[in-house]
Design an enzyme around this catalytic site. Structure first.
Site, mmCIF file in Angstrom:
data_model
loop_
_atom_site.group_PDB
_atom_site.id
_atom_site.type_symbol
_atom_site.label_atom_id
_atom_site.label_comp_id
_atom_site.label_asym_id
_atom_site.label_seq_id
_atom_site.Cartn_x
_atom_site.Cartn_y
_atom_site.Cartn_z
ATOM 1 N N LYS A 69 0.807 -1.224 0.000
ATOM 2 C CA LYS A 69 0.000 0.000 0.000
ATOM 3 C C LYS A 69 0.838 1.271 0.000
ATOM 4 O O LYS A 69 2.031 1.256 0.288
ATOM 5 C CB LYS A 69 -1.011 -0.038 1.144
ATOM 6 C CG LYS A 69 -2.180 -0.957 0.768
ATOM 7 C CD LYS A 69 -3.330 -0.926 1.722
ATOM 8 C CE LYS A 69 -4.449 -1.822 1.130
ATOM 9 N NZ LYS A 69 -5.488 -2.120 2.101
ATOM 10 N N ARG A 120 -3.378 -10.089 4.817
ATOM 11 C CA ARG A 120 -3.799 -10.253 3.419
ATOM 12 C C ARG A 120 -2.697 -9.678 2.537
ATOM 13 O O ARG A 120 -2.397 -8.493 2.623
ATOM 14 C CB ARG A 120 -5.113 -9.503 3.228
ATOM 15 C CG ARG A 120 -5.667 -9.500 1.819
ATOM 16 C CD ARG A 120 -6.920 -8.619 1.747
ATOM 17 N NE ARG A 120 -7.455 -8.567 0.404
ATOM 18 C CZ ARG A 120 -6.978 -7.774 -0.567
ATOM 19 N NH1 ARG A 120 -5.968 -6.976 -0.331
ATOM 20 N NH2 ARG A 120 -7.540 -7.791 -1.762
HETATM 21 N N1 PMM Z 1 -7.588 -3.645 0.519
HETATM 22 C C1 PMM Z 1 -7.764 -3.809 -0.806
HETATM 23 C C2 PMM Z 1 -8.688 -4.755 -1.277
HETATM 24 N N2 PMM Z 1 -9.390 -5.530 -0.423
HETATM 25 N N3 PMM Z 1 -9.883 -6.186 1.786
HETATM 26 C C3 PMM Z 1 -9.713 -6.025 3.104
HETATM 27 N N4 PMM Z 1 -10.380 -6.801 3.968
HETATM 28 N N5 PMM Z 1 -8.864 -5.091 3.612
HETATM 29 C C4 PMM Z 1 -8.154 -4.257 2.806
HETATM 30 O O1 PMM Z 1 -7.426 -3.397 3.322
HETATM 31 C C5 PMM Z 1 -8.300 -4.407 1.394
HETATM 32 C C6 PMM Z 1 -9.200 -5.388 0.912
HETATM 33 C C7 PMM Z 1 -6.962 -2.940 -1.733
HETATM 34 O O2 PMM Z 1 -6.662 -3.462 -2.959
HETATM 35 P P1 PMM Z 1 -5.610 -4.688 -3.261
HETATM 36 O O3 PMM Z 1 -6.454 -5.876 -3.545
HETATM 37 O O4 PMM Z 1 -4.842 -4.303 -4.458
HETATM 38 O O5 PMM Z 1 -4.772 -4.861 -2.035
#
Ligand code: PMM
Length: 286
Positions: free
Chosen positions: A225, A265
């Protein structure tokens, strides 16, 4: 010492004796971190299987980019992207989560084998989401969210970011439980980068203990990020590209695991799989 001390469990999901690793498969042409790379069903399934082989405990499949400024895809397109990948991975025995703000996508994903719904809006974007999750009886990730990607940077205004995120998450947890979702199936997430600037993201990572006080397992999603880009920026202020932030991501994974996170994640699984195992070994030696 119990290795599950403080980490919590999610009813309906396997238990791991350490912080779990959620690998990301974005079936999108435009995600900030890996956009376009897995924008094809076969490639996306193959990638998910590779991440599982590298040590991912769950695979999170998403079909809509949430990067700041992104516009939304329509539901038919999101379904077209996500459902075959969910089905393909679930049929291989993978524990699949679906990353969606749409009730219809959540419902069809669960029918296709997903066992966790990860809604970055915490049920706010689609009024049908909470009833659908309640009826499906699946675990639900409630992330801290203040609005869609087009406008989220302007919402990064806080007096005390940690206190406000805790309060707003508590309110969402109550709304979700009032809507019929089993409280034992909730996972909470501070939503790093969503209506937060770099300093606010770092403050949240520094105070994961305060989020743990909400009493539910905690998911931390820092992978690649912007705030990590800013931490790593050179003297001229230029951040490294997203794909050069995986060592920094693994550092956050180790810190999160040590702070009692239930899962992290990430896009690059291998370094984080090592990080959570090291954290587990250190915890076991304490
Ligand atoms: N960030 C992204 C996508 N999904 N889901 C959760 N639970 N928490 C997050 O911070 C989050 C998410 C941002 O996009 P990415 O798939 O490219 O990381």
């Amino acid at each position: 010492m119990s290795t599950l001390r403080g980490r919590g469990t999610v009813r309906g999901l396997p238990e791991w004796d350490r912080c779990a690793v959620m690998g990301v498969v974005n079936v999108t042409p435009d995600s900030f971190s890996d956009g376009g790379r897995w924008f094809d069903t076969t490639a996306a399934i193959k990638h998910g299987l590779e991440l599982a082989a590298e040590g991912a405990d769950l695979i999170d499949v998403g079909g809509e980019s949430t990067r700041p400024g992104a516009s939304r895809v329509d539901e038919a397109e999101e379904l077209r992207r996500v459902i075959p990948v969910v089905r393909g991975l679930a049929s291989e025995g993978i524990t699949v989560s679906v990353d969606t703000m749409r009730a219809g996508v959540a419902e069809q994903s669960v029918a296709a084998g997903a066992v966790l719904v990860n809604d970055v809006s915490g049920g706010l974007a689609d009024p049908d989401m909470i009833p659908v999750v309640a009826a499906a009886g699946v675990p639900f990730v409630v992330m801290h969210w203040r609005g869609f990607s087009e406008s989220m940077n302007s919402r990064a205004v806080y007096g005390d970011v940690v206190a406000e995120v805790v309060t707003e998450l508590r309110e969402r947890m109550e709304a979700v439980v009032d809507g019929g979702v089993d409280p034992g199936k909730l996972v909470i997430d501070p939503g790093l980068g969503f209506a937060k600037n770099a300093a606010q993201d770092l403050a949240l990572v520094a105070h994961l203990d305060r989020l743990r006080e909400l009493g539910r397992p905690l998911l931390v999603a820092a992978s690649r990020k912007r705030f990590l880009g800013q931490v790593l920026a050179g003297e001229d202020g230029t951040p490294p590209p997203a794909r050069e932030r995986d060592a920094a991501t693994a550092a956050i994974s180790a810190l999160s695991a040590a702070a009692g996170a239930w899962a992290v994640r990430v896009h690059a699984v291998r370094p984080t799989a090592d990080a959570v195992r090291v954290a587990r070994a250190v915890e076991g030696a304490a």
